[in-house]
Design an enzyme around this catalytic site. Structure first.
Site, mmCIF file in Angstrom:
data_model
loop_
_atom_site.group_PDB
_atom_site.id
_atom_site.type_symbol
_atom_site.label_atom_id
_atom_site.label_comp_id
_atom_site.label_asym_id
_atom_site.label_seq_id
_atom_site.Cartn_x
_atom_site.Cartn_y
_atom_site.Cartn_z
ATOM 1 N N ARG A 102 50.898 127.096 27.326
ATOM 2 C CA ARG A 102 50.961 126.333 26.236
ATOM 3 C C ARG A 102 50.446 125.046 26.072
ATOM 4 N NH1 ARG A 102 50.240 127.286 21.847
ATOM 5 N NH2 ARG A 102 51.272 129.317 22.118
ATOM 6 N N LYS A 137 43.039 106.282 14.458
ATOM 7 C CA LYS A 137 43.852 107.192 13.749
ATOM 8 C C LYS A 137 44.131 108.378 14.384
ATOM 9 C CE LYS A 137 42.910 104.945 9.553
ATOM 10 N NZ LYS A 137 42.220 105.232 7.845
ATOM 11 N N LYS A 169 40.072 92.900 10.448
ATOM 12 C CA LYS A 169 40.428 93.733 9.130
ATOM 13 C C LYS A 169 40.951 92.707 8.180
ATOM 14 C CE LYS A 169 40.221 98.001 9.381
ATOM 15 N NZ LYS A 169 40.836 99.360 9.172
ATOM 16 N N GLU A 202 35.312 93.113 9.162
ATOM 17 C CA GLU A 202 35.406 93.610 7.906
ATOM 18 C C GLU A 202 35.087 93.127 6.754
ATOM 19 O OE1 GLU A 202 38.978 95.702 5.084
ATOM 20 O OE2 GLU A 202 38.944 96.630 7.108
ATOM 21 N N ASP A 224 33.627 98.072 3.936
ATOM 22 C CA ASP A 224 34.951 98.781 3.357
ATOM 23 C C ASP A 224 35.049 99.123 2.228
ATOM 24 O OD1 ASP A 224 36.966 100.231 4.720
ATOM 25 O OD2 ASP A 224 38.186 98.609 3.701
#
Length: 285
Positions: A102, A137, A169, A202, A224
């Site tokens: 698994r 992410k 950012k 950013e 962005d």
């Protein structure tokens, strides 16, 4: 980026935690009906077309479970695979194969899905100078194998974590009191702590790009959520003074258009957070 030693530690941690989580005090299903000295053989069967990834990681898992398990490979990480293909055979203790089953499948199905999606972006960007980047992410606890899968698919790893690159950012900029203050404070911090980290900033507008360009030593500007037209203007404004990266809901349908604006990189969180596992199975033979 993290070192090979750090990466090895991350992978070891994923395997050990996976074994702890899945096996715990023992695989009672196998212990109940499979003799301790029974030997067997299984094949990794492909049930969906795509890019295979995680073969080398699977070998690491098998060795951690049982040093005596033997793996015979027919396909390697990054190969195109089709329904019915056999990736490898694993031979040895039947109990050990079942213990590893698994964890191997979970890892390879996830990694192969990420590699397959990454390869689609890479193919779309062919003929341009633009490369596709991953992001942070990722699935908590298995970032290392997800980023490894991106590389197998032909993509480029962004920073691994918060500690190996500076990335200012929108929230950093707003909390710091603006672009100029955020950059100045960052440079002071790096100097005071004797750190050599690349700085990415950013930008949310062409005006912010102009402010960023007033500062020396910026490695990359993150353009962005700009439109195509604004991205072209941004690239012309930056004019090679630093690297450029487009981000913000870029999909397979829009990636080529952003690439043709002249950016160096396109980053996409979807490489790792929006994939469906590839269908693979480990079958006894």
């Amino acid at each position: 980026m993290i070192s090979k030693i750090q990466m090895a530690k991350e992978l070891e941690g994923i395997i050990k935690n996976g074994i702890r989580e899945d096996i715990g005090e023992g695989d009672h299903s196998s212990l109940a009906c499979i003799p301790k000295d029974a030997r067997g053989k299984a094949k990794l069967l492909v049930k969906e077309e795509g890019i295979i990834a995680g073969v080398e990681f699977a070998k690491m898992i098998f060795k951690e479970i049982d040093q005596d398990l033997e793996v015979e490979t027919f396909l390697v990480d990054g190969d195109k695979v089709y329904v019915g293909d056999i990736v490898f055979f694993v031979t040895g203790s039947s109990q050990s194969i079942l213990k590893a089953e698994r964890l191997v499948l979970n890892a390879m199905q996830r990694m192969s899905a990420i590699a397959t999606k990454t390869k689609k972006f890479v193919d779309i960007l062919k003929g341009t100078k633009t490369k596709v980047l991953d992001t942070r992410k990722t699935t908590p606890g298995i970032r290392a194998i997800e980023k490894w899968a991106v590389k197998i698919g032909g993509g480029v790893n962004h920073r691994f974590a918060l500690y190996d690159m500076i990335m200012l950012k929108d929230n950093h900029i707003d909390f710091a009191g603006g672009v100029d203050k955020a950059i100045k404070k960052t440079k002071d911090y790096l100097k005071e702590n004797n750190l050599d980290l690349k700085i990415i900033v950013e930008a949310r507008s062409l005006d912010e790009i102009k402010l960023i360009l007033n500062h020396q030593g910026i490695h990359r500007i993150l353009i962005d959520n700009f439109s195509y037209e604004e991205t072209e203007q941004a690239v012309k404004l930056i004019a090679g003074q630093c690297e450029t990266e487009s981000s913000g809901s870029i999909t397979l349908k829009t990636a080529r258009i952003y690439a043709e604006c002249g950016v160096d990189y396109i980053s996409s969180g979807a490489l790792t957070h929006s994939v469906s596992n590839m269908d693979l199975s480990l079958k006894a033979i």
